[in-house]
Design an enzyme around this catalytic site. Structure first.
Site, mmCIF file in Angstrom:
data_model
loop_
_atom_site.group_PDB
_atom_site.id
_atom_site.type_symbol
_atom_site.label_atom_id
_atom_site.label_comp_id
_atom_site.label_asym_id
_atom_site.label_seq_id
_atom_site.Cartn_x
_atom_site.Cartn_y
_atom_site.Cartn_z
ATOM 1 N N ARG A 180 -0.231 11.687 3.942
ATOM 2 C CA ARG A 180 -0.499 11.013 5.215
ATOM 3 C C ARG A 180 -0.260 12.024 6.329
ATOM 4 N NH1 ARG A 180 2.103 8.361 9.306
ATOM 5 N NH2 ARG A 180 1.147 6.432 10.054
ATOM 6 N N LYS A 225 7.189 14.911 11.234
ATOM 7 C CA LYS A 225 8.422 14.119 11.220
ATOM 8 C C LYS A 225 9.588 14.904 11.841
ATOM 9 C CE LYS A 225 6.997 10.287 9.093
ATOM 10 N NZ LYS A 225 6.840 9.736 7.764
HETATM 11 N N1 HH2 Z 1 5.158 7.230 8.456
HETATM 12 C C1 HH2 Z 1 4.895 6.623 9.642
HETATM 13 C C2 HH2 Z 1 4.197 5.415 9.659
HETATM 14 N N2 HH2 Z 1 3.739 4.864 8.516
HETATM 15 N N3 HH2 Z 1 3.503 4.904 6.158
HETATM 16 C C3 HH2 Z 1 3.762 5.481 4.975
HETATM 17 N N4 HH2 Z 1 3.298 4.943 3.837
HETATM 18 N N5 HH2 Z 1 4.463 6.665 4.893
HETATM 19 C C4 HH2 Z 1 4.955 7.276 6.009
HETATM 20 O O1 HH2 Z 1 5.620 8.324 5.872
HETATM 21 C C5 HH2 Z 1 4.710 6.674 7.283
HETATM 22 C C6 HH2 Z 1 3.970 5.458 7.318
HETATM 23 C C7 HH2 Z 1 5.375 7.234 10.926
HETATM 24 O O2 HH2 Z 1 4.465 8.163 11.463
HETATM 25 P P1 HH2 Z 1 3.502 7.953 12.791
HETATM 26 O O3 HH2 Z 1 2.353 7.105 12.460
HETATM 27 O O4 HH2 Z 1 3.156 9.264 13.305
HETATM 28 O O5 HH2 Z 1 4.385 7.213 13.838
HETATM 29 P P2 HH2 Z 1 4.238 5.755 14.430
HETATM 30 O O6 HH2 Z 1 4.609 4.803 13.375
HETATM 31 O O7 HH2 Z 1 5.163 5.755 15.595
HETATM 32 O O8 HH2 Z 1 2.838 5.542 14.813
#
Ligand code: HH2
Length: 284
Positions: free
Chosen positions: A264, A228
């Site tokens: 996660r 993050k």
């Molecule tokens: N963070 C992201 C997406 N979904 N879901 C939960 N429950 N908690 C989180 O902290 C969370 C989430 C963002 O991360 P990432 O998948 O790397 O990014 P993107 O949404 O752009 O794919």
């Protein structure tokens, strides 16, 4: 490892049986996710990535077909279903791993659960559609209620809180109540403070510091610190998402020390190794 005060009951034997927190590996089937830049848009590549995360020790995989990156454009429902369902079906056919669907849309959650997903990971805490809560109750799957201020397009423009920990707690209690009123079983609910979702770096740090309060609700807590942006605010050399492994592990282990039930993460192998070393020290 600090044991959390929650009792999972017969509905969650896979959680209760774990000697360590669950590791949820992220598989984005999107062309614009901030951390893996769309490398897994191709279905075969996404499946290969999921297989790798499972081989590395992931207990769950979190499949997402719409980026939640600040400023990301929404993806039409049908397109999102086309992205995630083939992957979920393929993983389900070859592995008993838990599968989570990262979506705000009830129709996508429904299609994903039909294809084999076990958990609806909703960054809007079942708030995106008036149908979300009823669909979650009907599906009977597990549901992760995450906190976010605003929506993904605008959430980082001017996040503001008087008391971020208190406000997240109030939000969670309201969403748990709303889900329960719609018929979602309490034994199916997970909570997530939503690190990076409508939060300044100091808000993320305060939430991590205050994780105990969320854990003490008794609901299992999922924590997503992996790669993050707030890590960059502490280490300005961590410009690219891939440069944030050290910070991701530090955040993950902090969460474990406060009793979170699942992490996660993008870097499954490294996280599993960190947890194993932690356990080995503790047991010795
Ligand atoms: N963070 C992201 C997406 N979904 N879901 C939960 N429950 N908690 C989180 O902290 C969370 C989430 C963002 O991360 P990432 O998948 O790397 O990014 P993107 O949404 O752009 O794919």
């Amino acid at each position: 490892m600090r044991s959390a005060p929650f009792s999972f009951g017969p509905d969650r034997p896979y959680v209760a049986a774990m000697p360590r927190p669950l590791v949820m590996g992220v598989v984005n089937v999107t062309p614009d996710s901030f951390s893996d830049g769309g490398r897994f848009l191709d279905a075969e590549a996404a499946l290969a990535h999921a297989r790798r995360l499972i081989a590395e020790g992931a207990d769950m995989i979190d499949v997402g077909g719409e980026s939640t990156r600040p400023g990301a454009e929404p993806v039409p429902e049908a397109e999102e279903i086309l992205r995630v369902v083939p992957l979920i079906r393929a993983v389900r056919q070859e592995s008993p791993v838990r599968i989570s669907i990262d979506t705000m849309k009830p129709a996508v959650a429904r299609a994903a659960v039909a294809a084999g997903a076990d958990l609806w990971n909703d960054i809007t805490a079942l708030g995106w559609s008036p149908d979300s809560r009823a669909v979650a109750a009907d599906l009977g799957c597990e549901v992760c209620l995450m906190h976010m201020q605003g929506d993904p397009r605008t959430m980082q423009q001017d996040p503001y809180y008087e008391d971020v920990v208190g406000e997240v707690m109030v939000f969670m209690i309201e969403r748990i109540r709303a889900a329960a009123e719609a018929g979602v079983s309490g034994s199916r609910i997970w909570l997530d403070p939503g690190i990076g979702f409508g939060k300044r770096p100091e808000h993320n740090l305060a939430l991590l510091r205050g994780l105990d309060l969320l854990v003490e609700t008794g609901f299992p807590v999922l924590l997503g610190v992996s790669r993050k942006r707030f890590i960059r605010s502490i280490d300005e050399t961590a410009v690219q998402a891939e440069d944030r492994l050290g910070g991701s592990l530090a955040g993950a282990l902090w969460g474990v020390s406060r009793g979170v039930a699942a992490l996660r993460v993008h870097d499954v192998r490294e996280t599993v190794q960190a947890l194993k070393v932690w356990s080995a020290i503790e047991e010795g």
